[in-house]
Design an enzyme around this catalytic site. Structure first.
Site, PDB file in Angstrom:
ATOM      1  N   LYS A 131       0.869  -1.186   0.000  1.00 33.60           N
ATOM      2  CA  LYS A 131       0.000   0.000   0.000  1.00 33.60           C
ATOM      3  C   LYS A 131       0.891   1.216   0.000  1.00 33.60           C
ATOM      4  CE  LYS A 131      -4.447   0.900   0.225  1.00 33.60           C
ATOM      5  NZ  LYS A 131      -5.601   0.057  -0.159  1.00 33.60           N
TER       6      LYS A 131
ATOM      7  N   ASP B 107      -7.083   4.164  -4.459  1.00 30.08           N
ATOM      8  CA  ASP B 107      -7.720   4.027  -3.147  1.00 30.08           C
ATOM      9  C   ASP B 107      -8.337   5.403  -2.884  1.00 30.08           C
ATOM     10  OD1 ASP B 107      -7.847   2.027  -0.718  1.00 30.08           O
ATOM     11  OD2 ASP B 107      -7.410   3.941   0.209  1.00 30.08           O
TER      12      ASP B 107
HETATM   13  P1  NDP Z   1     -12.939   7.597  -2.814  1.00 26.26           P
HETATM   14  O1  NDP Z   1     -11.889   8.606  -2.609  1.00 26.26           O
HETATM   15  O2  NDP Z   1     -13.484   7.364  -4.182  1.00 26.26           O
HETATM   16  O3  NDP Z   1     -14.190   7.892  -1.863  1.00 26.26           O
HETATM   17  C1  NDP Z   1     -14.043   7.969  -0.495  1.00 26.26           C
HETATM   18  C2  NDP Z   1     -15.350   8.422   0.123  1.00 26.26           C
HETATM   19  O4  NDP Z   1     -15.256   8.316   1.533  1.00 26.26           O
HETATM   20  C3  NDP Z   1     -15.675   9.865  -0.192  1.00 26.26           C
HETATM   21  O5  NDP Z   1     -17.063  10.049  -0.197  1.00 26.26           O
HETATM   22  C4  NDP Z   1     -15.022  10.586   0.982  1.00 26.26           C
HETATM   23  O6  NDP Z   1     -15.574  11.865   1.260  1.00 26.26           O
HETATM   24  C5  NDP Z   1     -15.294   9.632   2.121  1.00 26.26           C
HETATM   25  N1  NDP Z   1     -14.242   9.749   3.122  1.00 26.26           N
HETATM   26  C6  NDP Z   1     -12.921   9.545   2.941  1.00 26.26           C
HETATM   27  N2  NDP Z   1     -12.235   9.792   4.066  1.00 26.26           N
HETATM   28  C7  NDP Z   1     -13.167  10.170   4.969  1.00 26.26           C
HETATM   29  C8  NDP Z   1     -13.084  10.544   6.319  1.00 26.26           C
HETATM   30  N3  NDP Z   1     -11.920  10.591   6.973  1.00 26.26           N
HETATM   31  N4  NDP Z   1     -14.247  10.860   6.948  1.00 26.26           N
HETATM   32  C9  NDP Z   1     -15.441  10.809   6.289  1.00 26.26           C
HETATM   33  N5  NDP Z   1     -15.571  10.459   5.013  1.00 26.26           N
HETATM   34  C10 NDP Z   1     -14.447  10.142   4.367  1.00 26.26           C
HETATM   35  O7  NDP Z   1     -12.354   6.238  -2.223  1.00 26.26           O
HETATM   36  P2  NDP Z   1     -12.849   4.740  -2.453  1.00 26.26           P
HETATM   37  O8  NDP Z   1     -14.307   4.692  -2.648  1.00 26.26           O
HETATM   38  O9  NDP Z   1     -11.964   4.131  -3.456  1.00 26.26           O
HETATM   39  O10 NDP Z   1     -12.472   4.067  -1.042  1.00 26.26           O
HETATM   40  C11 NDP Z   1     -13.386   3.983   0.044  1.00 26.26           C
HETATM   41  C12 NDP Z   1     -12.941   2.894   0.994  1.00 26.26           C
HETATM   42  O11 NDP Z   1     -12.906   1.639   0.301  1.00 26.26           O
HETATM   43  C13 NDP Z   1     -11.543   3.059   1.597  1.00 26.26           C
HETATM   44  O12 NDP Z   1     -11.539   2.506   2.895  1.00 26.26           O
HETATM   45  C14 NDP Z   1     -10.680   2.206   0.680  1.00 26.26           C
HETATM   46  O13 NDP Z   1      -9.500   1.787   1.339  1.00 26.26           O
HETATM   47  C15 NDP Z   1     -11.623   1.043   0.430  1.00 26.26           C
HETATM   48  N6  NDP Z   1     -11.362   0.236  -0.747  1.00 26.26           N
HETATM   49  C16 NDP Z   1     -11.232   0.794  -1.991  1.00 26.26           C
HETATM   50  C17 NDP Z   1     -11.014  -0.010  -3.084  1.00 26.26           C
HETATM   51  C18 NDP Z   1     -10.942   0.523  -4.464  1.00 26.26           C
HETATM   52  O14 NDP Z   1     -10.815  -0.277  -5.391  1.00 26.26           O
HETATM   53  N7  NDP Z   1     -11.051   1.834  -4.689  1.00 26.26           N
HETATM   54  C19 NDP Z   1     -10.849  -1.464  -2.940  1.00 26.26           C
HETATM   55  C20 NDP Z   1     -11.083  -1.960  -1.602  1.00 26.26           C
HETATM   56  C21 NDP Z   1     -11.295  -1.113  -0.563  1.00 26.26           C
HETATM   57  P3  NDP Z   1     -14.778  13.183   0.804  1.00 26.26           P
HETATM   58  O15 NDP Z   1     -14.813  13.153  -0.693  1.00 26.26           O
HETATM   59  O16 NDP Z   1     -15.517  14.301   1.412  1.00 26.26           O
HETATM   60  O17 NDP Z   1     -13.384  13.025   1.347  1.00 26.26           O
HETATM   61  O1  2IT Z   2      -7.896  -1.710  -0.672  1.00 30.95           O
HETATM   62  C1  2IT Z   2      -7.839  -2.215  -1.818  1.00 30.95           C
HETATM   63  O2  2IT Z   2      -7.983  -3.421  -2.003  1.00 30.95           O
HETATM   64  C2  2IT Z   2      -7.640  -1.305  -2.956  1.00 30.95           C
HETATM   65  N1  2IT Z   2      -7.563  -0.090  -2.759  1.00 30.95           N
HETATM   66  C3  2IT Z   2      -7.461  -1.861  -4.339  1.00 30.95           C
HETATM   67  C4  2IT Z   2      -6.057  -2.325  -4.565  1.00 30.95           C
HETATM   68  C5  2IT Z   2      -5.724  -2.760  -5.966  1.00 30.95           C
HETATM   69  O3  2IT Z   2      -4.546  -3.061  -6.163  1.00 30.95           O
HETATM   70  O4  2IT Z   2      -6.600  -2.802  -6.839  1.00 30.95           O
END
Ligand code: NDP
Ligand code: 2IT
Length: 447
Positions: A120, A160
């Site tokens: 990461k 992420d």
């Molecule tokens: P994005 O940046 O696309 O979206 C994140 C969302 O969560 C936004 O709405 C953001 O609001 C909100 N958010 C982020 N930080 C905070 C905080 N500290 N407090 C409140 N709201 C918050 O990220 P993803 O959707 O990609 O990721 C979301 C979660 O999923 C994370 O935990 C990530 O690690 C996990 N994840 C992502 C994967 C991926 O493929 N993208 C895969 C597996 C897990 P704002 O815009 O206002 O910051």
């Molecule tokens: O938390 C996760 O699994 C991710 N942000 C996706 C990682 C990836 O390599 O696609």
């Protein structure tokens, strides 16, 4: 196990998120170590990153001022494949958060059954409020150091929080320029330059496929179920879309400023509006309440407290924003409303106390390392397509994603049963993920 945990805390006393992720895993592994005492050294080695890279990222903002951020890559474990995991750009990013994420990633990637180790990275850079040009210059400056540490057979980052298609494009362009090579060193790329169909949808879709499998074990389904979702980014948007495909009714979404409740349900048309708001206009979720009737908007302060989101009466909860966004009190609120399932889309969104509340009340609960693995699994499929220099159709990728999620569910479910903890998806996922790594590390001499 206690001594392993104590040594982790003693070595890095200021890394609470990392301690939390390690403790949860160690709590699950007792029965495995009893059955396989030869694996204790594996546990000792796994909690130490293979390599940690930290670097300066210096770039000029639109006013010509120098900005200095910190960049990181945690190369946690390469026993079963190249390091693989996302990059997070968020002001809260530090070593503790990235180590917890990298540690979880090792188990998650193992569960996918694809050949991917865990890593990461990211930066304390905040893309919010920055111009496209600033984001581009930052990404280029970040890659100017990262490029020498990654490679299609070494380490393959992805998105992420704060890193989506736009950032991946700028990062990829800079890597290609420096290395003079067009190769699959990042996943989540655009379709025009080596990306995979369904990768943008994969985490959210995979989450709902996993939840569907869990519900089926008790004869339930999404059909007619009300669903609360937090976040409004990549994972939340496509979880919402798949819930709609399966006949459910999503009623909440949030961002770091607040959350909306739409009792009539977020329908496909409203979701398309949200996707445009978040992905193109980069606006706030509060605008949803201004644009549609019958919506309540509640501010969240301090973040990430969702200030009541988890008090909405729903059948299924999908936390998809960030770590530790559901505490014990919020878990009690969900339980009081007779929630059936809580399935983590984000990484570690439930505190250990919240998880205990769910488990004590017979709520179906899935840890992110199992239920959100669809994103990285589809990244693995993107890597395969890049190596083959081929592109699969959406149906083919979606079919493989669904099959992988069904398989992860099966592994977690059956492993929990085998080790005498039926229904405990946390233990099932941790043990199943661990066994493959343990075998590989032992075979390779624990180097
Ligand atoms: P994005 O940046 O696309 O979206 C994140 C969302 O969560 C936004 O709405 C953001 O609001 C909100 N958010 C982020 N930080 C905070 C905080 N500290 N407090 C409140 N709201 C918050 O990220 P993803 O959707 O990609 O990721 C979301 C979660 O999923 C994370 O935990 C990530 O690690 C996990 N994840 C992502 C994967 C991926 O493929 N993208 C895969 C597996 C897990 P704002 O815009 O206002 O910051
Ligand atoms: O938390 C996760 O699994 C991710 N942000 C996706 C990682 C990836 O390599 O696609």
């Amino acid at each position: 196990m206690k001594t392993v945990y104590d040594s982790v805390v003693a070595r890095d006393p200021n890394q609470p998120e990392f301690h939390q992720a390690v403790e949860e895993v160690l709590d699950s592994l007792g029965p495995v170590i009893e059955a396989h005492p030869e694996y204790l050294p594996v546990v000792k080695a796994m909690v130490e990153a293979e390599r940690i890279i930290q670097f300066r990222v210096a770039w000029y903002d639109d006013d010509g001022n120098l900005q200095v951020n910190r960049g990181f890559r945690i190369q946690m474990n390469s026993a079963i494949g190249p390091y693989k995991g996302g990059l997070r750009f968020h002001p809260s990013v530090n070593q503790s958060i990235l180590k917890f994420l990298a540690f979880e990633q090792v188990f998650k990637n193992s569960l996918t059954q694809l050949p991917m180790g865990g890593g990461k990275g990211g930066s304390d850079f905040d893309p919010k409020g920055k111009s496209d040009n600033e984001v581009m210059r930052f990404c280029q400056a970040f890659m100017m150091e990262l490029w020498r540490h990654i490679g299609a057979n070494t380490d393959v980052p992805a998105g992420d929080i704060g890193v989506g298609g736009r950032e991946i494009g700028y990062l990829f362009g800079m890597y290609k320029k420096l290395q003079n090579e067009f190769t699959g060193i990042l996943t989540g790329k655009g379709l025009a330059y080596g990306g995979s169909l369904i990768r943008p949808q994969a985490t959210g879709y995979g989450l709902v496929y996993f939840a569907r499998e869990m519900l089926a074990t008790t004869g339930k389904s999404f059909d007619g179920a009300t669903v609360s979702i937090s976040g409004s980014g990549n994972v939340a948007q496509f979880a919402c879309e798949k819930v709609l495909h399966l006949g459910g009714k999503p009623v909440t979404l949030s961002d770091s400023s607040g959350w909306i409740h739409d009792p009539a349900g977020i329908d496909p048309e409203k979701l398309a509006w949200i996707m445009d708001l978040k992905n193109n206009r980069r606006g706030r979720i509060s605008e949803y309440a201004e644009n549609f009737d019958g919506i309540t908007y509640t501010k969240s302060e301090p973040e990430p407290a969702s200030n009541g989101l988890w008090g909405v009466n729903v059948d299924i909860a999908l936390p998809c924003a960030t770590q530790n966004e559901i505490n014990a009190q919020e878990a009690e609120m969900l339980v009081a409303n007779a929630v059936i399932a809580v399935v983590e889309g984000a990484n570690m969104p439930c505190t250990p106390e919240a998880v205990e509340v769910f488990q004590n009340h017979g709520v179906l609960f899935a840890p992110g390392k199992a239920s959100n693995a669809g994103g990285v699994a589809t990244s693995g499929l993107e890597m395969s397509q890049n190596s083959l220099r081929l592109s699969w159709t959406s149906e083919e990728v979606d079919g493989r994603l669904d099959a992988i999620m069904v398989n992860i569910h099966k592994q977690a479910y059956e492993t929990a049963e085998k080790y005498g903890m039926p229904g405990n998806y946390v233990a099932g996922a941790n043990i199943a993920g661990f066994l493959k790594i343990a075998e590989a590390m032992t075979a390779q001499g624990m180097v």
